[in-house]
Design a protein around this motif. Structure first.
Motif, PDB file in Angstrom:
ATOM      1  N   PRO A  58       0.836  -1.202   0.000  1.00  0.00           N
ATOM      2  CA  PRO A  58       0.000   0.000   0.000  1.00  0.00           C
ATOM      3  C   PRO A  58       0.876   1.261   0.000  1.00  0.00           C
ATOM      4  O   PRO A  58       1.831   1.372   0.768  1.00  0.00           O
ATOM      5  N   LEU A  81      -2.749   1.212  -4.290  1.00  0.00           N
ATOM      6  CA  LEU A  81      -3.722   1.782  -3.364  1.00  0.00           C
ATOM      7  C   LEU A  81      -4.033   0.862  -2.191  1.00  0.00           C
ATOM      8  O   LEU A  81      -4.197   1.326  -1.057  1.00  0.00           O
ATOM      9  N   SER A  82      -4.133  -0.441  -2.452  1.00  0.00           N
ATOM     10  CA  SER A  82      -4.405  -1.397  -1.377  1.00  0.00           C
ATOM     11  C   SER A  82      -3.878  -2.760  -1.784  1.00  0.00           C
ATOM     12  O   SER A  82      -3.770  -3.069  -2.972  1.00  0.00           O
ATOM     13  N   VAL A  83      -3.551  -3.567  -0.773  1.00  0.00           N
ATOM     14  CA  VAL A  83      -3.037  -4.920  -0.998  1.00  0.00           C
ATOM     15  C   VAL A  83      -3.591  -5.830   0.089  1.00  0.00           C
ATOM     16  O   VAL A  83      -3.514  -5.503   1.276  1.00  0.00           O
ATOM     17  N   ASP A  84      -4.138  -6.971  -0.325  1.00  0.00           N
ATOM     18  CA  ASP A  84      -4.537  -8.032   0.587  1.00  0.00           C
ATOM     19  C   ASP A  84      -3.945  -9.320   0.009  1.00  0.00           C
ATOM     20  O   ASP A  84      -4.636 -10.092  -0.663  1.00  0.00           O
ATOM     21  N   PHE A  89      -5.385  -6.755  -5.004  1.00  0.00           N
ATOM     22  CA  PHE A  89      -4.764  -5.452  -4.837  1.00  0.00           C
ATOM     23  C   PHE A  89      -5.393  -4.485  -5.829  1.00  0.00           C
ATOM     24  O   PHE A  89      -6.020  -4.886  -6.804  1.00  0.00           O
ATOM     25  N   GLU A  90      -5.245  -3.206  -5.513  1.00  0.00           N
ATOM     26  CA  GLU A  90      -5.821  -2.146  -6.344  1.00  0.00           C
ATOM     27  C   GLU A  90      -4.727  -1.137  -6.637  1.00  0.00           C
ATOM     28  O   GLU A  90      -3.917  -0.812  -5.770  1.00  0.00           O
ATOM     29  N   ARG A 109      -8.081   3.013 -12.839  1.00  0.00           N
ATOM     30  CA  ARG A 109      -7.966   2.340 -11.551  1.00  0.00           C
ATOM     31  C   ARG A 109      -8.254   0.879 -11.828  1.00  0.00           C
ATOM     32  O   ARG A 109      -9.268   0.551 -12.450  1.00  0.00           O
TER      33      ARG A 109
END
Length: 173
Positions: A58, A81-84, A89-90, A109
């Motif tokens: 992130p 933007l985000s990671v799981d 991820f984004e 995006r």
């Protein structure tokens, strides 16, 4: 061909591409996480990518350029933007002069989701664990004009070609 569907939704301003691969989720995650593996498939075969920076965390950044058949270079960047890990991820994605992350057009995006493919979708172990991964990439555009411009430029076909290289990368290690 690993791409099983592609759908452009003008009302939602999205392009969704779904592929399936003969590897588990953790292995498919590696082709996103490792820049040397990523550059072996990100971009169509005639426009391979080189990643100068890649931080899949992130707030991380990635900068890259793609080299065309005549040696021309097209820069790009991602802002994570985000990671799981290892599921989703984004990132924000844009073109850039010299790959330095300076936006030259509207950005997109993208959300990448990896999930175990249903064992009933193909051959797999009797316990229901398929060892296959379904990868879904949903790209959202700034406007209908932006979506149409990138699709006209060849984004959809380029992604199909790029994703067509993934199984070779997965098999290599």
């Amino acid at each position: 061909m690993p791409v099983i569907s592609s759908h452009k939704d003008p009302s939602a301003l999205t392009l969704t591409i779904v592929s399936e691969h003969d590897a588990d989720v953790a292995r498919v995650w590696q082709i996103w996480e490792d820049p040397r593996q990523l550059e072996r498939w990100w971009g169509p075969p005639t426009w391979p990518a080189t990643f100068d920076q890649h931080e899949l965390v992130p707030g991380g950044r990635s900068t890259y350029y793609m080299t065309g058949p005549e040696g021309e270079k097209a820069g790009g960047w991602w802002k994570i933007l985000s990671v799981d890990a290892p599921r989703t991820f984004e990132f924000e994605d844009g073109f850039a002069d010299d790959g330095q992350g300076v936006p030259t057009t509207d950005t997109t995006r993208a959300v990448v989701t990896l999930e175990e493919a249903d064992a009933s979708d193909g051959p797999g172990p009797a316990d229901g664990a398929s060892g296959r991964t379904r990868m879904t990439i949903v790209t959202t555009f700034a406007s209908l004009e932006h979506l149409d411009a990138l699709v006209t430029m060849g984004m959809e076909e380029g992604m199909r070609e790029a994703m067509g290289q993934i199984d070779t990368v997965l098999a290599a290690s």
